[in-house]
Design an enzyme around this catalytic site. Sequence first.
Site, mmCIF file in Angstrom:
data_model
loop_
_atom_site.group_PDB
_atom_site.id
_atom_site.type_symbol
_atom_site.label_atom_id
_atom_site.label_comp_id
_atom_site.label_asym_id
_atom_site.label_seq_id
_atom_site.Cartn_x
_atom_site.Cartn_y
_atom_site.Cartn_z
ATOM 1 N N LEU A 194 41.484 58.439 33.725
ATOM 2 C CA LEU A 194 42.404 59.172 34.602
ATOM 3 C C LEU A 194 42.267 60.686 34.416
ATOM 4 O O LEU A 194 42.587 61.449 35.320
ATOM 5 C CB LEU A 194 43.851 58.741 34.335
ATOM 6 C CG LEU A 194 44.192 57.287 34.703
ATOM 7 C CD1 LEU A 194 45.581 56.927 34.203
ATOM 8 C CD2 LEU A 194 44.089 57.063 36.204
ATOM 9 N N HIS B 28 38.822 52.805 24.177
ATOM 10 C CA HIS B 28 38.857 54.001 25.033
ATOM 11 C C HIS B 28 40.118 54.829 24.738
ATOM 12 O O HIS B 28 40.044 56.048 24.550
ATOM 13 C CB HIS B 28 38.808 53.549 26.499
ATOM 14 C CG HIS B 28 38.898 54.653 27.510
ATOM 15 N ND1 HIS B 28 37.896 54.901 28.432
ATOM 16 C CD2 HIS B 28 39.870 55.566 27.761
ATOM 17 C CE1 HIS B 28 38.257 55.926 29.187
ATOM 18 N NE2 HIS B 28 39.456 56.343 28.805
ATOM 19 N N HIS C 266 40.898 58.652 22.685
ATOM 20 C CA HIS C 266 41.648 59.815 23.191
ATOM 21 C C HIS C 266 42.442 60.481 22.065
ATOM 22 O O HIS C 266 42.619 61.704 22.063
ATOM 23 C CB HIS C 266 42.626 59.392 24.286
ATOM 24 C CG HIS C 266 42.041 59.363 25.667
ATOM 25 N ND1 HIS C 266 41.533 60.485 26.277
ATOM 26 C CD2 HIS C 266 41.910 58.348 26.559
ATOM 27 C CE1 HIS C 266 41.104 60.156 27.500
ATOM 28 N NE2 HIS C 266 41.305 58.865 27.691
ATOM 29 N N GLN D 239 46.875 62.626 27.265
ATOM 30 C CA GLN D 239 46.612 62.700 28.711
ATOM 31 C C GLN D 239 47.818 63.175 29.511
ATOM 32 O O GLN D 239 47.688 63.497 30.693
ATOM 33 C CB GLN D 239 46.168 61.335 29.239
ATOM 34 C CG GLN D 239 44.810 60.907 28.715
ATOM 35 C CD GLN D 239 44.370 59.602 29.348
ATOM 36 O OE1 GLN D 239 44.726 58.539 28.878
ATOM 37 N NE2 GLN D 239 43.635 59.693 30.440
ATOM 38 N N GLY E 58 45.302 52.047 31.155
ATOM 39 C CA GLY E 58 45.621 52.591 29.840
ATOM 40 C C GLY E 58 45.860 54.084 29.910
ATOM 41 O O GLY E 58 45.285 54.777 30.761
#
Length: 167
Positions: free
Chosen positions: A96, A137, A141, A51, A46
């Site tokens: 990540l 999750h 973010h 990100q 994901g």
Amino acid sequence: MAIRNIVYVPEPVLRKKAHKITTFDKDLNELIEDMIETLRAAPGVGLAAPQVGISQQLIVIEYAENEEQKPKLYVVINPDITKPSEEKEIGVEACLSIPGIAGEVDRHLSLTVKGLNRFGKPIKIKASGWLARIFQHEIDHLEGVLFTDRATRVWRPSPEEMAEIPD
Ligand code: NI
């Protein structure tokens, strides 16, 4: 298509509330394609737009329930969680944007995600188990929340252990 740079903590964009997407154009499509490519290259299950340094409400998830199944791709814009189950489950997560760290996080066992697809059409996804965890999750973010904020325990796993944890 291009692989974008993944940003890491403490990059401020990871802590911002991402903006709602209102324009469904060529640039958005390019961002989506780039995020899919970046997710696959990482590799991960994901990825949320912050990100890759973009403060917009977009997530991509690619996940297979089991090894026989082909991974399924989900692209969700402006996602919202509805009907979260009362029942929760603790599971091990990684991210990540936080390399080398794992944590135990309590998440709803099932939920429904409402949002828009890449064309701006409403979509609804029912998820449970690991897929529900990944959605929670990634949607976190977009609120500037990281799994380490919610984790009851965090640690640095060995590379072998890390390889077992989807991120
Ligand atoms: Ni993450």
